[in-house]
Design an enzyme around this catalytic site. Structure first.
Site, PDB file in Angstrom:
ATOM      1  N   ALA A  72     -11.869  -4.041   1.264  1.00 18.08           N
ATOM      2  CA  ALA A  72     -11.035  -3.296   0.251  1.00 18.08           C
ATOM      3  C   ALA A  72      -9.635  -3.876   0.291  1.00 18.08           C
ATOM      4  CB  ALA A  72     -10.989  -1.916   0.861  1.00 18.08           C
ATOM      5  N   THR A  73      -9.376  -5.000   1.022  1.00 12.78           N
ATOM      6  CA  THR A  73      -8.041  -5.730   0.832  1.00 12.78           C
ATOM      7  C   THR A  73      -8.196  -6.565  -0.451  1.00 12.78           C
ATOM      8  OG1 THR A  73      -7.422  -5.931   3.073  1.00 12.78           O
ATOM      9  CG2 THR A  73      -6.391  -7.539   1.728  1.00 12.78           C
ATOM     10  N   GLN A 180     -10.557   6.001   2.630  1.00 14.56           N
ATOM     11  CA  GLN A 180     -10.594   6.816   3.717  1.00 14.56           C
ATOM     12  C   GLN A 180     -11.334   8.118   3.231  1.00 14.56           C
ATOM     13  OE1 GLN A 180     -10.047   6.407   6.887  1.00 14.56           O
ATOM     14  NE2 GLN A 180      -8.799   4.286   6.777  1.00 14.56           N
ATOM     15  N   ALA A 201     -16.886  -1.042   3.496  1.00 21.12           N
ATOM     16  CA  ALA A 201     -17.938  -0.604   4.294  1.00 21.12           C
ATOM     17  C   ALA A 201     -17.652  -0.280   5.732  1.00 21.12           C
ATOM     18  CB  ALA A 201     -19.021  -1.680   4.334  1.00 21.12           C
ATOM     19  N   CYS A 327      -3.106  -3.175  11.140  1.00 17.38           N
ATOM     20  CA  CYS A 327      -2.220  -4.176  10.667  1.00 17.38           C
ATOM     21  C   CYS A 327      -0.651  -4.088  11.213  1.00 17.38           C
ATOM     22  CB  CYS A 327      -2.610  -4.581   9.142  1.00 17.38           C
ATOM     23  SG  CYS A 327      -2.700  -2.927   8.108  1.00 17.38           S
TER      24      CYS A 327
HETATM   25  C1  LIG Z   1      -8.967  -0.097   6.037  1.00  9.23           C
HETATM   26  C2  LIG Z   1      -8.088  -0.196   4.634  1.00  9.23           C
HETATM   27  C3  LIG Z   1      -8.245  -1.248   3.685  1.00  9.23           C
HETATM   28  C4  LIG Z   1      -8.540  -2.483   3.847  1.00  9.23           C
HETATM   29  O1  LIG Z   1      -9.842  -2.765   4.037  1.00  9.23           O
HETATM   30  P1  LIG Z   1     -10.647  -3.898   4.224  1.00  9.23           P
HETATM   31  O2  LIG Z   1     -11.818  -3.823   4.148  1.00  9.23           O
HETATM   32  O3  LIG Z   1     -10.578  -3.961   5.996  1.00  9.23           O
HETATM   33  O4  LIG Z   1      -9.894  -4.917   3.844  1.00  9.23           O
HETATM   34  C5  LIG Z   1      -7.389  -0.698   2.528  1.00  9.23           C
HETATM   35  N1  LIG Z   1      -7.057   0.506   2.233  1.00  9.23           N
HETATM   36  C6  LIG Z   1      -7.178   1.685   3.347  1.00  9.23           C
HETATM   37  C7  LIG Z   1      -6.642   2.816   2.904  1.00  9.23           C
HETATM   38  C8  LIG Z   1      -7.757   1.254   4.632  1.00  9.23           C
HETATM   39  O5  LIG Z   1      -7.936   2.293   5.363  1.00  9.23           O
END
Ligand SMILES: *Cc1c(COP(=O)(O)O)cnc(C)c1O
Length: 382
Positions: A72-73, A180, A201, A327
């Site tokens: 998601a990053t 989430q 995922a 993080c």
């Molecule tokens: C964990 C998270 C991310 C980042 O996702 P990754 O797959 O670890 O890069 C982004 N947004 C939210 C809300 C998250 O909880």
């Protein structure tokens, strides 16, 4: 006794069924999904499309609108920086919230340094967006509004339908970090009318290092500049050989979430409510963020008269929780999300985030309550 894992906003545990689905794609089915000329490639391509179908179904998307990424990053960066890279003249503003994940805040900050106008709105004390403020902030020069579905620290849900209505009235695109919420609560991207949606995922019992960006079919097509150029994979949005085992696992994870959600969401809420009930009895407890508009797997609280460091240190061996996002904890800063609610640095540092998952039990909640009670009482008596 084994420590109890209640930090599921970081990763969720991998579901054994997900692992089982992935394993053959490390060994006998190792083909490249882009190899068109032999059965190894065909097998891989078929598995990717099956997974794409499952991820699409989870969020009510069309098969073709799912772009696989490394997580998601990357999805958030692709949505925000990608849209900015193709911004039309006179439409360059990005509007977002101060409680977004760093993977939204930081790309916006990078764009601001590059001269894009960026508006970061505060939130109400309950963590929800102020829709009147949003209405004012989304101007005719707004390119993109980025608002998350559910927060990764305080679990507070945002009214995405209303956000879409406001943004669309000004012709702006809407990006939603739904990491989430997806897999936990029903989410239909086409009914909502959002343009871009990020998924990961490892927040839904799948493997780390794989995610997706939903890119709505627009007319004209939504213009996103790729972050990575190369072989033109994923419709040119994201080049690079696909992470086949990861994508297969993501698909399996999405399918398990989709079919189990109706039973699992109330079960998680019941565990969470039992924890809240138990912790309330300790006394001096405050809940951070709205309790009504909250993801079922989340609780975020603080106790009067104890420091967060002290509490985390005394729980560490027994209960895995955190005081904020994984993080943010690394840089030892108080959570920007809790500070956006109006908490002081000390209050933010004194807060605990509990995140429940599929394998947590009632008995674990009972144990956690007694462990936290003992820790709080010991710290208060010192
Ligand atoms: C964990 C998270 C991310 C980042 O996702 P990754 O797959 O670890 O890069 C982004 N947004 C939210 C809300 C998250 O909880």
């Amino acid at each position: 006794m084994a420590p109890i894992y209640l930090d599921s906003h970081a990763p969720t545990p991998v579901d054994p069924r997900v692992l089982e689905a992935m394993l053959p794609f490390f060994t006998e089915h190792f083909g490249n999904a882009s190899s068109r000329n032999h059965p190894f490639g065909w097998k891989a391509a078929k598995a990717v499309e099956h997974a794409r179908e499952r991820v699409a179904q989870l969020i009510g998307a069309r098969l073709r609108d799912i772009v696989f990424t490394s997580g998601a990053t990357e999805s958030n960066n692709l949505a925000i920086k990608g849209a900015a890279a193709r911004a039309p003249e006179g439409r360059r503003r990005i509007v977002t919230l101060s409680t977004e994940h760093r993977a939204v805040i930081d790309p916006c900050a990078a764009l601001a340094r590059d001269g894009f106008p960026v508006t970061v709105l505060g939130v109400r004390p309950d963590g929800r967006v102020d829709l009147d403020q949003l209405s004012e902030a989304v101007t005719a020069d707004t390119l993109l509004v980025s608002v998350m579905a559910g927060n990764n620290e305080i679990g507070v849900s945002q009214p995405i339908e209303a956000v879409v209505r406001i943004a669309k009235a000004r012709g702006a695109l809407v990006h939603c970090d739904a990491v989430q919420t997806a897999g936990v609560l029903p989410l239909n991207v086409r009914e909502l009318g959002v343009d871009l949606v990020s998924l990961s995922a490892h927040k839904m019992y799948g493997p780390k290092g794989v995610g997706a960006l939903y890119v709505a079919k627009g007319r004209p097509a939504i213009a996103l500049g790729p972050l990575v150029d190369g072989g033109g994979h994923e419709r040119g949005y994201r080049s690079g050989t696909l992470n086949l085992p990861g994508i297969v696992g993501f698909g399996a994870a999405a399918e398990i979430c989709r079919t189990g959600m109706a039973v699992e969401a109330p079960r998680l809420a019941a565990l969470r409510d039992a924890l809240l009930h138990g912790l309330s009895a300790i006394g001096g407890l405050h809940v951070n963020g709205s309790m009504n508009e909250r993801l079922p797997q989340n609780l975020n609280v603080r106790f009067d008269g104890v420091t967060g460091e002290g509490l985390l240190a005394s729980l560490a061996g027994d209960v895995a929780v955190s005081s904020g996002a994984a993080c943010a904890t690394a840089i030892a800063e108080p959570s920007h999300v809790l500070k956006a609610l109006g908490l002081t640095d000390d209050e933010a540092r004194a807060s605990l985030r509990f995140g429940f998952h599929r394998f947590n039990t009632d008995q674990e909640v009972v144990r956690v309550v007694s462990i936290v009670r003992a820790a709080v009482q010991r710290l208060r008596s010192m």
